[in-house]
Design an enzyme around this catalytic site. Sequence first.
Site, PDB file in Angstrom:
ATOM      1  N   SER A 135       0.855  -1.185   0.000  1.00 17.03           N
ATOM      2  CA  SER A 135       0.000   0.000   0.000  1.00 17.03           C
ATOM      3  C   SER A 135       0.886   1.229   0.000  1.00 17.03           C
ATOM      4  O   SER A 135       2.060   1.165   0.389  1.00 17.03           O
ATOM      5  CB  SER A 135      -0.877  -0.006   1.267  1.00 17.03           C
ATOM      6  OG  SER A 135      -1.529   1.241   1.442  1.00 17.03           O
ATOM      7  N   TYR A 148      -1.745  -0.954  10.454  1.00 17.81           N
ATOM      8  CA  TYR A 148      -1.834  -1.173   9.008  1.00 17.81           C
ATOM      9  C   TYR A 148      -0.560  -0.701   8.318  1.00 17.81           C
ATOM     10  O   TYR A 148       0.037  -1.423   7.509  1.00 17.81           O
ATOM     11  CB  TYR A 148      -3.054  -0.428   8.459  1.00 17.81           C
ATOM     12  CG  TYR A 148      -3.281  -0.600   6.979  1.00 17.81           C
ATOM     13  CD1 TYR A 148      -3.872  -1.748   6.481  1.00 17.81           C
ATOM     14  CD2 TYR A 148      -2.938   0.416   6.083  1.00 17.81           C
ATOM     15  CE1 TYR A 148      -4.110  -1.901   5.118  1.00 17.81           C
ATOM     16  CE2 TYR A 148      -3.163   0.267   4.720  1.00 17.81           C
ATOM     17  CZ  TYR A 148      -3.751  -0.890   4.243  1.00 17.81           C
ATOM     18  OH  TYR A 148      -3.975  -1.029   2.889  1.00 17.81           O
TER      19      TYR A 148
END
Length: 254
Positions: A135, A148
């Site tokens: 990401s 995350y």
Amino acid sequence: MSRRVLITGAGSGIGLTLARRFAAEGDRVALCDARADAIAKVQAEHPDFLARQADVIDEAQMDAFLSEVETEWGGVDVVCANAGTGGPAGRIEDMTYDDWKDCVAVNLFGTFLTCRWAARLMRAQGHGLIILTTSTAGLFGYPLRSPYATAKWGLVGLTKTLAGELGSAGVRVNAIAPGAVEGDRMERVLANESAASGRPIEELRQTYVKGVSLKTWVSADDLADMALFLASSAASKISGQIMAVDGHTESLVP
């Protein structure tokens, strides 16, 4: 020639789009997802896929799924370690240890189980491609999303390390770093961030565009375009790279 393509976390969203796009190229597809309802729907819509319920952090379930694929195919050409979760949103001092562990486990530890299997098969056969889904949160700091971001940064390190480990065996390893991807998952992320920060969802939605040079979100098909490129002969010398498909993120700091 038809490739053998395995994708994790492919019951919906990015993973399912990858599966459909590879299948459209004439490739054989195997996929897994932790959600039984998602797998049932995929099996009904795509009976040609080898689709199984398997949670990427459950070693026994993954061993069963991966063993079935290995028995069926005898090897694998492309592995997309795509499974992930958005995890909790909030300040680190407000997070529970279990929430932190669960997020890191799915995004990072589950990828380990998939890559361990892929590395063994691909090293033995002397070729292959592993694509990790990281990401832009693995390239920047991401306030209120610490577990995350930490897991996604870990995937960057894993990509670089596996590229070094497997390159001499003819195996390439790359990662795709999506930006803000349109779809149900991002809507859940926005809802979580709104609850954690007290800011309206629409205001948060605009922050994702504000921090991107092209002022746009991306689609699952944008990511599939990159995956198909990486799996093509045109990318035969590309390994160890983090391919951002995000419209050029400038910052994730709101």
